[in-house]
Design a protein around this motif. Structure first.
Motif, short mmCIF file in Angstrom:
data_model
loop_
_atom_site.label_atom_id
_atom_site.label_comp_id
_atom_site.label_asym_id
_atom_site.label_seq_id
_atom_site.Cartn_x
_atom_site.Cartn_y
_atom_site.Cartn_z
N ASP A 1 0.83 -1.21 0.00
CA ASP A 1 0.00 0.00 0.00
C ASP A 1 0.86 1.26 0.00
OD1 ASP A 1 -2.19 -1.56 0.07
OD2 ASP A 1 -2.57 -1.36 2.21
N CYS A 2 1.91 1.23 0.79
CA CYS A 2 2.64 2.49 0.99
C CYS A 2 4.12 2.24 1.28
CB CYS A 2 2.00 3.22 2.18
SG CYS A 2 2.67 4.87 2.44
N ARG B 1 4.56 -0.88 3.82
CA ARG B 1 3.37 -1.04 4.66
C ARG B 1 2.18 -1.57 3.87
NH1 ARG B 1 1.83 0.96 9.57
NH2 ARG B 1 3.50 2.48 9.76
N ASN B 2 1.46 -2.48 4.52
CA ASN B 2 0.19 -2.95 3.98
C ASN B 2 -0.87 -2.70 5.04
OD1 ASN B 2 0.37 -3.90 1.35
ND2 ASN B 2 1.40 -5.76 2.02
N SER B 3 -1.92 -1.97 4.72
CA SER B 3 -2.91 -1.62 5.74
C SER B 3 -3.68 -2.84 6.22
CB SER B 3 -3.87 -0.57 5.21
OG SER B 3 -4.50 -1.05 4.05
N SER B 4 -3.69 -3.90 5.43
CA SER B 4 -4.42 -5.09 5.83
C SER B 4 -3.69 -5.88 6.93
CB SER B 4 -4.65 -6.00 4.63
OG SER B 4 -3.41 -6.29 4.04
N GLU C 1 -1.37 -5.99 10.55
CA GLU C 1 -1.10 -5.17 11.73
C GLU C 1 0.35 -4.78 11.82
OE1 GLU C 1 -2.58 -6.91 15.29
OE2 GLU C 1 -4.64 -6.96 14.54
N ASP D 1 -9.74 6.40 2.99
CA ASP D 1 -8.57 5.74 2.41
C ASP D 1 -7.40 6.71 2.47
OD1 ASP D 1 -6.82 4.20 0.99
OD2 ASP D 1 -7.69 4.70 -0.96
N ARG E 1 -1.62 6.19 4.54
CA ARG E 1 -0.95 5.20 5.39
C ARG E 1 -1.87 4.09 5.86
NH1 ARG E 1 2.09 9.12 9.51
NH2 ARG E 1 3.47 7.38 9.97
N THR E 2 -3.14 4.41 6.12
CA THR E 2 -4.05 3.37 6.62
C THR E 2 -5.43 3.56 6.01
OG1 THR E 2 -4.62 4.76 8.48
CG2 THR E 2 -2.95 3.06 8.89
N THR E 3 -6.22 2.52 6.09
CA THR E 3 -7.60 2.64 5.64
C THR E 3 -8.51 2.46 6.85
OG1 THR E 3 -6.96 1.67 3.55
CG2 THR E 3 -9.30 1.71 4.03
N ASN E 4 -9.35 3.44 7.10
CA ASN E 4 -10.26 3.36 8.25
C ASN E 4 -11.69 3.48 7.78
OD1 ASN E 4 -8.23 3.30 10.24
ND2 ASN E 4 -7.93 5.49 9.99
#
Lengths: 188, 368
Positions: free
Chosen positions: B73-74, B89-92, B94, B320, B323-326
């Motif tokens: 992702d990032c 980093r992968n938001s999926s 932890e 989206d 860095r993260t998806t919330n």
């Protein structure tokens, strides 16, 4: 293994299951097919177990063989060692009609055969078993340094690759020169 | 230091022994001889750090790894302070998929590995957390080489980089347009702003390629927000000089404000302004309640609000971010509706307030 017949294939018909009286429709007797590997030992496997293999399933789906025809025409897998094919058949029988668990404890234990098994399973297109086997292969290098990985998986260095390539070119050049000379000789 | 080294060596040996008992029984296999689908199946089940190890071994191996198309992702880079790092980093997940730590500390042990064109001094790797540790005298001088190497093997959807305001991090400023960021880099500037003469003086690079800007410094009174707010994502961590007038008159798409002096009344006026048809590009406004917005009950004062109606919009708003998806739970939010039918939702959280605009009420998605 009960479903494996060594040497000659005395194809016993599938034992009919005794259906409970209350059952509405009679059960269709299970059909069987026969496969053999490099060692020519014939294995009798049910169509249900063979469904795991996309390759064999594709081959048998439109055949409509009778028991006698199936027995007379075993599928030859000359590129697969007999003991490897035995392992594959065992696994298919153990997982017949069952959903495959995320962690398979029934994986073949003979690790020295793992790579041959990977090749066979990939050839036979048994997706779940391939994933399990590949996981075992992946585990081999867990915690290893790059150089240890190189040794375990026999990964040549760039220099070795270059040398091998040069050697191959040289050999090809020699062969081409030999062919030209032979052709010239024939012409004379 | 020697004791630590010896202990680590002992640990490594003990760890290796456990696995060597297993691997000794295997018939050797030429991994590169396997078909690409089997090769990929194996690599996708390996610790990612071992995949990276493999990439160091040969050109042919790198070509096969590239074909797998590992995606992240990032790519995050920290070039602020004494500890520098790069994270995949992968938001999926932890835990970060991979971390490369860099520091200048001298160690009398370690070994060199070749990454791209350069040899880099490595001090070790930690398997459980997928971490590589490097010793480098000048992180920046290695950066381009590292980014070239990573982008030759893996794909990243976006980038996030933290750099210093002062002249340090100059090399990273020059790399803003690097293809690894996929034209989706958000840049965070940290430090102390002594003078401001425009965006160019801050970034000193090709900021046309930036997707977002995080100002992690105190603004001066003459700061030109208009110039900054043209980026799709903006975040001001110290916004005491950001006024009610700025909020009402400036155009922005996604804005987060912390440490500000805005009141509930200011935010109320902003929402009224939005209802009147202004702020057409707005997707998301996030305002912290720390050091501001204490009178939050004033936010909805005089507005015609309705509770969530599931036939009108989704219950969750997918933010989206880079860095993260919330997924923001908006089921308790209060909705307002503009004359053109667009719904805006006020969400009151413990430490911040959100105003979210539903461009499509049933695809709850915006970029933070």
């Amino acid at each position: 293994m009960s479903s494996t017949e060594q040497g000659t294939s005395s194809a016993a018909p599938a034992e009919p299951t005794t259906a409970p009286e209350s059952a509405a429709a009679p059960e269709v007797p299970e059909s069987f097919y026969y496969v053999h590997g490099k060692d020519k030992v014939v294995h009798k496997v049910s169509a249900g177990a063979l469904q795991h293999s996309a390759l064999i399933h594709g081959m048998i789906s439109n055949l409509g063989y009778t028991e006698e025809q199936a027995k007379a025409n075993p599928f030859p897998f000359e590129n697969i060692d007999g003991d490897i094919l035995q392992m594959v058949v065992d696994w298919c029988n153990q997982h017949k009609g069952k959903p495959t668990p995320p962690e398979d404890t029934n994986l073949p234990k003979q690790k020295e055969k793992l790579f041959d098994l990977v090749l066979a399973v990939n050839y036979l297109e048994i997706k779940e078993l391939l994933t399990y086997c590949c996981k075992q292969v992946a585990m081999m290098v867990k915690g290893k340094s790059p150089e240890e990985i190189r040794e375990i998986w026999m990964i040549p260095t760039d220099a070795e690759d270059e040398a091998a390539e040069k050697e191959a070119k040289k050999r090809a050049g020699k062969e081409a020169a030999g062919e030209t000379a032979a052709a010239a000789g024939d012409a004379k | 230091m020697k004791f630590v080294h010896n202990f680590l060596t002992w640990l490594e040996t003990a760890f290796d022994r456990e696995y060597s008992n297993e691997s000794c029984c295997y018939k050797p296999l030429k991994l590169l001889d396997l078909s690409q689908n089997v090769f990929e199946n194996i690599l996708r089940q390996m610790d990612f750090i071992s995949v990276f190890d493999l990439s160091l071994l040969s050109e042919e191996m790198r070509l096969k790894i590239k074909q797998i198309n590992f995606q992240f992702d990032c790519l995050e880079i920290n070039n602020f302070g004494s500890k520098n790092w790069i994270k995949f980093r992968n938001s999926s997940e932890e835990v970060p998929a991979m971390t490369f730590n860099f520091d200048t500390n001298y160690y009398d042990w370690g070994w060199k590995i070749k990454i791209g064109e350069k040899k880099v001094e490595m001090r070790g790797r930690r398997y459980p957390t997928n971490e590589y540790c490097f010793q480098t005298k000048d992180f920046e001088s290695d950066l381009k080489n590292l980014l070239d190497y990573f982008s030759s093997l893996f794909h990243f959807q976006s980038g996030f980089a933290v750099i210093e305001l002062d002249s340090k991090s100059q090399k990273l400023r020059e790399l803003i347009a690097h293809p690894i960021f996929n034209n989706r880099l958000v840049l965070q500037l940290s430090g102390v702003l002594y003078s401001y003469t425009g965006l160019d003086s801050l970034i000193q690079g090709n900021f046309e390629n930036l997707e977002g800007f995080v100002a992690d410094f105190e603004f001066g009174n003459h700061f030109d927000y208009k110039e900054i707010l043209k980026f799709k994502h903006c975040s001001f961590n110290y916004a005491k000089s950001f006024t009610r007038r700025d909020l009402l008159t400036l155009e922005f798409q996604n804005l987060k404000i912390r440490n500000h002096r805005l009141t509930g009344g200011d935010v109320n006026s902003f929402i009224k302004s939005w209802l009147a048809g202004n702020h057409k590009n707005l997707e998301h406004l996030g305002i912290s309640k720390n050091f501001g917005l204490e009178d939050i009950e004033d936010v909805s004062h005089g507005l015609e609000t309705v509770k969530w109606d599931e036939t009108k919009r989704d219950g969750h708003f997918l933010i989206d971010s880079i860095r993260t998806t919330n997924a923001i739970d908006c089921r308790q939010g209060l909705d307002v509706q503009r004359a053109d039918g667009t719904i805006g939702t006020m969400v009151f959280k413990n430490d911040h307030f959100l105003f979210l605009v539903w461009k499509n009420p049933f695809v709850g998605r915006i970029d933070e």
